[in-house]
Design an enzyme around this catalytic site. Structure first.
Site, PDB file in Angstrom:
ATOM      1  N   HIS A 100       0.819  -1.218   0.000  1.00 14.18           N
ATOM      2  CA  HIS A 100       0.000   0.000   0.000  1.00 14.18           C
ATOM      3  C   HIS A 100       0.855   1.272   0.000  1.00 14.18           C
ATOM      4  O   HIS A 100       2.087   1.217   0.071  1.00 14.18           O
ATOM      5  CB  HIS A 100      -0.949  -0.002   1.205  1.00 14.18           C
ATOM      6  CG  HIS A 100      -0.256  -0.031   2.536  1.00 14.18           C
ATOM      7  ND1 HIS A 100       0.312   1.073   3.120  1.00 14.18           N
ATOM      8  CD2 HIS A 100      -0.068  -1.049   3.421  1.00 14.18           C
ATOM      9  CE1 HIS A 100       0.828   0.754   4.294  1.00 14.18           C
ATOM     10  NE2 HIS A 100       0.625  -0.548   4.498  1.00 14.18           N
ATOM     11  N   CYS A 146       3.227  -4.611   6.881  1.00 16.41           N
ATOM     12  CA  CYS A 146       2.874  -4.443   5.471  1.00 16.41           C
ATOM     13  C   CYS A 146       4.041  -3.856   4.676  1.00 16.41           C
ATOM     14  O   CYS A 146       5.034  -3.394   5.231  1.00 16.41           O
ATOM     15  CB  CYS A 146       1.652  -3.538   5.341  1.00 16.41           C
ATOM     16  SG  CYS A 146       0.101  -4.311   5.840  1.00 16.41           S
TER      17      CYS A 146
END
Length: 256
Positions: free
Chosen positions: A185, A201
Protein backbone atom coordinates in the site's frame (compact mmCIF):
# COMPACT_ATOMS: atom_id res chain seq x y z
CA UNK A 1 -2.92 45.69 -32.92
CA UNK A 2 -2.29 45.10 -36.63
CA UNK A 3 -2.38 41.79 -38.46
CA UNK A 4 1.42 41.40 -38.26
CA UNK A 5 1.37 42.06 -34.55
CA UNK A 6 -1.33 39.44 -33.98
CA UNK A 7 0.59 36.82 -35.94
CA UNK A 8 3.77 37.69 -34.04
CA UNK A 9 2.01 37.33 -30.70
CA UNK A 10 0.52 34.01 -31.80
CA UNK A 11 3.93 32.79 -32.94
CA UNK A 12 5.54 33.70 -29.61
CA UNK A 13 2.75 31.94 -27.71
CA UNK A 14 3.15 28.76 -29.81
CA UNK A 15 6.93 28.84 -29.29
CA UNK A 16 6.46 29.20 -25.53
CA UNK A 17 4.08 26.23 -25.44
CA UNK A 18 6.51 24.10 -27.45
CA UNK A 19 9.42 24.93 -25.14
CA UNK A 20 7.28 24.17 -22.09
CA UNK A 21 6.18 20.85 -23.61
CA UNK A 22 9.78 19.86 -24.35
CA UNK A 23 10.85 20.69 -20.79
CA UNK A 24 7.98 18.68 -19.31
CA UNK A 25 8.72 15.73 -21.61
CA UNK A 26 12.40 15.83 -20.66
CA UNK A 27 11.59 15.93 -16.95
CA UNK A 28 9.26 12.97 -17.39
CA UNK A 29 11.77 10.81 -19.27
CA UNK A 30 15.06 11.62 -17.52
CA UNK A 31 16.31 8.58 -15.64
CA UNK A 32 16.82 8.55 -11.89
CA UNK A 33 20.59 8.19 -12.20
CA UNK A 34 20.96 11.32 -14.32
CA UNK A 35 18.56 13.22 -12.10
CA UNK A 36 20.41 12.13 -8.96
CA UNK A 37 23.74 13.24 -10.45
CA UNK A 38 22.23 16.69 -10.98
CA UNK A 39 21.06 16.82 -7.37
CA UNK A 40 24.45 15.68 -6.05
CA UNK A 41 26.40 18.16 -8.19
CA UNK A 42 24.27 21.05 -6.98
CA UNK A 43 24.18 19.84 -3.36
CA UNK A 44 21.89 16.94 -2.49
CA UNK A 45 19.18 17.83 0.07
CA UNK A 46 17.75 14.76 1.81
CA UNK A 47 14.98 16.83 3.39
CA UNK A 48 13.60 17.59 -0.09
CA UNK A 49 11.25 14.69 -0.77
CA UNK A 50 11.64 14.73 -4.55
CA UNK A 51 15.41 14.37 -4.20
CA UNK A 52 15.15 11.64 -1.57
CA UNK A 53 12.66 9.65 -3.66
CA UNK A 54 14.99 9.87 -6.65
CA UNK A 55 17.81 8.44 -4.53
CA UNK A 56 15.58 5.64 -3.20
CA UNK A 57 14.46 4.71 -6.71
CA UNK A 58 18.04 4.75 -7.99
CA UNK A 59 19.12 2.42 -5.19
CA UNK A 60 16.25 0.02 -5.93
CA UNK A 61 16.92 0.01 -9.67
CA UNK A 62 20.56 -0.89 -9.02
CA UNK A 63 19.92 -3.68 -6.48
CA UNK A 64 21.55 -1.63 -3.73
CA UNK A 65 20.48 -1.43 -0.09
CA UNK A 66 17.64 1.09 -0.06
CA UNK A 67 18.41 3.43 2.85
CA UNK A 68 18.18 6.98 1.48
CA UNK A 69 21.88 7.61 2.12
CA UNK A 70 24.55 8.39 -0.47
CA UNK A 71 27.11 5.93 0.81
CA UNK A 72 30.12 4.34 -0.87
CA UNK A 73 28.14 1.72 -2.80
CA UNK A 74 25.61 4.26 -4.07
CA UNK A 75 28.38 6.66 -5.14
CA UNK A 76 30.11 3.86 -7.02
CA UNK A 77 26.93 2.83 -8.83
CA UNK A 78 26.32 6.46 -9.73
CA UNK A 79 29.68 7.01 -11.46
CA UNK A 80 30.70 3.58 -12.76
CA UNK A 81 29.77 2.87 -16.37
CA UNK A 82 30.73 -0.81 -16.36
CA UNK A 83 28.06 -1.97 -13.92
CA UNK A 84 25.66 -4.87 -14.46
CA UNK A 85 22.36 -5.27 -12.62
CA UNK A 86 21.77 -8.98 -12.21
CA UNK A 87 18.58 -10.82 -11.29
CA UNK A 88 18.65 -14.61 -11.23
CA UNK A 89 15.23 -16.22 -10.93
CA UNK A 90 13.90 -19.80 -11.15
CA UNK A 91 12.04 -21.17 -14.17
CA UNK A 92 8.68 -21.04 -12.40
CA UNK A 93 8.92 -17.24 -12.28
CA UNK A 94 10.07 -16.96 -15.91
CA UNK A 95 6.90 -18.57 -17.21
CA UNK A 96 4.59 -16.16 -15.34
CA UNK A 97 3.26 -13.07 -17.10
CA UNK A 98 3.53 -11.05 -13.87
CA UNK A 99 5.41 -11.86 -10.69
CA UNK A 100 6.53 -9.84 -7.66
CA UNK A 101 9.53 -10.45 -5.42
CA UNK A 102 10.05 -8.45 -2.22
CA UNK A 103 13.65 -8.42 -1.01
CA UNK A 104 13.42 -7.67 2.71
CA UNK A 105 17.18 -7.27 3.14
CA UNK A 106 17.53 -4.58 0.47
CA UNK A 107 13.99 -3.18 0.76
CA UNK A 108 13.24 -3.60 -2.94
CA UNK A 109 10.02 -4.70 -4.63
CA UNK A 110 10.78 -6.14 -8.08
CA UNK A 111 8.14 -6.72 -10.74
CA UNK A 112 8.93 -9.36 -13.35
CA UNK A 113 7.10 -9.61 -16.65
CA UNK A 114 7.57 -12.90 -18.51
CA UNK A 115 10.83 -13.49 -16.67
CA UNK A 116 12.33 -10.04 -17.30
CA UNK A 117 12.70 -7.19 -14.82
CA UNK A 118 9.85 -4.79 -15.51
CA UNK A 119 10.28 -2.32 -12.65
CA UNK A 120 11.98 -2.04 -9.27
CA UNK A 121 10.56 0.05 -6.45
CA UNK A 122 11.92 1.15 -3.05
CA UNK A 123 9.77 0.12 -0.09
CA UNK A 124 9.40 0.20 3.70
CA UNK A 125 8.86 -2.98 5.70
CA UNK A 126 7.88 -4.20 9.16
CA UNK A 127 9.84 -3.08 12.19
CA UNK A 128 11.61 -5.57 14.46
CA UNK A 129 8.59 -6.07 16.75
CA UNK A 130 6.20 -6.59 13.80
CA UNK A 131 8.33 -8.01 10.98
CA UNK A 132 7.09 -8.63 7.47
CA UNK A 133 6.81 -12.43 7.18
CA UNK A 134 8.85 -14.57 4.78
CA UNK A 135 6.15 -16.17 2.70
CA UNK A 136 4.82 -16.88 -0.78
CA UNK A 137 1.65 -14.79 -1.08
CA UNK A 138 -0.86 -14.02 -3.82
CA UNK A 139 -2.65 -10.72 -4.45
CA UNK A 140 -6.32 -11.34 -3.64
CA UNK A 141 -7.85 -7.85 -3.88
CA UNK A 142 -7.18 -4.29 -5.00
CA UNK A 143 -8.80 -1.23 -3.42
CA UNK A 144 -8.74 2.48 -4.18
CA UNK A 145 -8.87 4.83 -1.19
CA UNK A 146 -8.94 2.00 1.36
CA UNK A 147 -10.41 2.48 4.83
CA UNK A 148 -7.95 2.00 7.72
CA UNK A 149 -9.50 0.34 10.74
CA UNK A 150 -6.97 1.47 13.36
CA UNK A 151 -5.41 -1.96 13.97
CA UNK A 152 -8.22 -3.46 15.97
CA UNK A 153 -8.92 -0.49 18.21
CA UNK A 154 -5.32 0.56 18.94
CA UNK A 155 -5.79 3.74 16.93
CA UNK A 156 -8.61 5.87 15.63
CA UNK A 157 -9.84 4.64 12.22
CA UNK A 158 -9.18 6.84 9.19
CA UNK A 159 -11.55 7.13 6.24
CA UNK A 160 -10.46 6.24 2.73
CA UNK A 161 -8.84 9.05 0.76
CA UNK A 162 -7.85 11.01 3.86
CA UNK A 163 -4.27 12.42 3.59
CA UNK A 164 -3.59 10.97 7.05
CA UNK A 165 -4.61 7.45 6.05
CA UNK A 166 -1.55 5.20 6.70
CA UNK A 167 -2.53 3.05 3.71
CA UNK A 168 -2.37 5.92 1.26
CA UNK A 169 -4.76 5.75 -1.69
CA UNK A 170 -4.07 2.22 -2.93
CA UNK A 171 -4.15 -1.25 -1.37
CA UNK A 172 -3.17 -4.60 -2.86
CA UNK A 173 -4.21 -7.26 -0.36
CA UNK A 174 -2.21 -10.45 0.14
CA UNK A 175 -3.58 -13.97 0.62
CA UNK A 176 -4.67 -15.03 4.11
CA UNK A 177 -4.19 -18.80 4.30
CA UNK A 178 -1.42 -18.36 6.90
CA UNK A 179 -0.95 -14.65 7.60
CA UNK A 180 -3.83 -12.19 7.74
CA UNK A 181 -4.01 -8.46 7.18
CA UNK A 182 -0.89 -7.95 5.07
CA UNK A 183 -0.79 -5.91 1.90
CA UNK A 184 1.13 -3.59 -0.39
CA UNK A 185 0.00 0.00 0.00
CA UNK A 186 0.84 3.70 -0.02
CA UNK A 187 1.66 5.82 3.02
CA UNK A 188 0.97 8.98 5.00
CA UNK A 189 4.64 9.30 6.03
CA UNK A 190 6.74 9.58 2.85
CA UNK A 191 10.04 9.70 4.75
CA UNK A 192 9.38 6.22 6.11
CA UNK A 193 10.22 4.60 2.77
CA UNK A 194 13.60 2.86 2.95
CA UNK A 195 13.15 1.89 6.60
CA UNK A 196 11.79 -0.90 8.79
CA UNK A 197 8.89 0.93 10.39
CA UNK A 198 5.56 -0.65 9.47
CA UNK A 199 3.32 -3.09 11.30
CA UNK A 200 4.36 -5.69 8.73
CA UNK A 201 2.87 -4.44 5.47
CA UNK A 202 4.87 -3.29 2.46
CA UNK A 203 4.77 0.48 2.08
CA UNK A 204 5.54 2.22 -1.20
CA UNK A 205 5.95 5.78 -2.44
CA UNK A 206 2.40 6.88 -3.19
CA UNK A 207 3.02 7.57 -6.88
CA UNK A 208 4.75 4.19 -7.22
CA UNK A 209 1.95 2.13 -5.69
CA UNK A 210 -0.61 3.98 -7.80
CA UNK A 211 1.41 2.99 -10.87
CA UNK A 212 1.74 -0.61 -9.69
CA UNK A 213 -1.98 -0.76 -8.94
CA UNK A 214 -2.86 0.06 -12.55
CA UNK A 215 -1.05 -2.82 -14.23
CA UNK A 216 -0.64 -5.64 -11.70
CA UNK A 217 -3.59 -8.06 -11.81
CA UNK A 218 -5.24 -9.91 -8.96
CA UNK A 219 -3.81 -13.44 -8.49
CA UNK A 220 -0.25 -12.21 -9.10
CA UNK A 221 2.15 -14.17 -6.90
CA UNK A 222 4.25 -12.21 -4.38
CA UNK A 223 7.28 -13.89 -2.83
CA UNK A 224 8.61 -12.09 0.24
CA UNK A 225 11.87 -12.97 1.97
CA UNK A 226 15.30 -11.97 3.18
CA UNK A 227 18.17 -12.44 0.75
CA UNK A 228 18.96 -15.77 2.43
CA UNK A 229 15.38 -16.99 2.04
CA UNK A 230 15.13 -15.74 -1.53
CA UNK A 231 18.34 -17.54 -2.41
CA UNK A 232 16.84 -20.77 -1.07
CA UNK A 233 13.95 -20.12 -3.48
CA UNK A 234 16.39 -19.65 -6.39
CA UNK A 235 16.45 -15.84 -6.45
CA UNK A 236 19.53 -13.61 -6.42
CA UNK A 237 19.54 -9.84 -6.94
CA UNK A 238 22.81 -7.94 -7.02
CA UNK A 239 25.07 -5.48 -8.84
CA UNK A 240 28.52 -6.24 -10.19
CA UNK A 241 31.21 -4.37 -12.07
CA UNK A 242 32.99 -5.71 -15.12
CA UNK A 243 36.75 -5.38 -15.31
CA UNK A 244 38.00 -3.18 -18.13
CA UNK A 245 41.25 -4.29 -19.75
CA UNK A 246 43.91 -1.62 -19.50
CA UNK A 247 44.64 -0.62 -23.11
CA UNK A 248 48.01 0.84 -22.17
CA UNK A 249 49.04 -2.44 -20.52
CA UNK A 250 48.02 -4.31 -23.65
CA UNK A 251 50.28 -2.13 -25.75
CA UNK A 252 53.19 -2.62 -23.37
CA UNK A 253 53.01 -6.40 -23.68
CA UNK A 254 52.88 -6.19 -27.45
CA UNK A 255 49.17 -6.30 -28.38
CA UNK A 256 47.70 -3.57 -30.59
Amino acid sequence: MGTIGKWLSLGIMILFILVLFIEISYAGTIDNGSLLKEYVSSGYEENILEQRNTLLRFQAENNLFVDGLIGEMTQKALVEKNKKIIDIIPEEIKVKEWFIVVNKTKKILTVYNNGEVYKKYPIALGKESTPTPDYKFTIINKLKNPYWGGMGGKFKPVRGGDPNNPLGKRWLGLSTERYRGYGIHGNSDPYSIGRYVSAGCIRMINEDVEELFEYIPIKTEVWIGTEEVLEEWGIKQYIEYEEILDVCLSKIIGYN
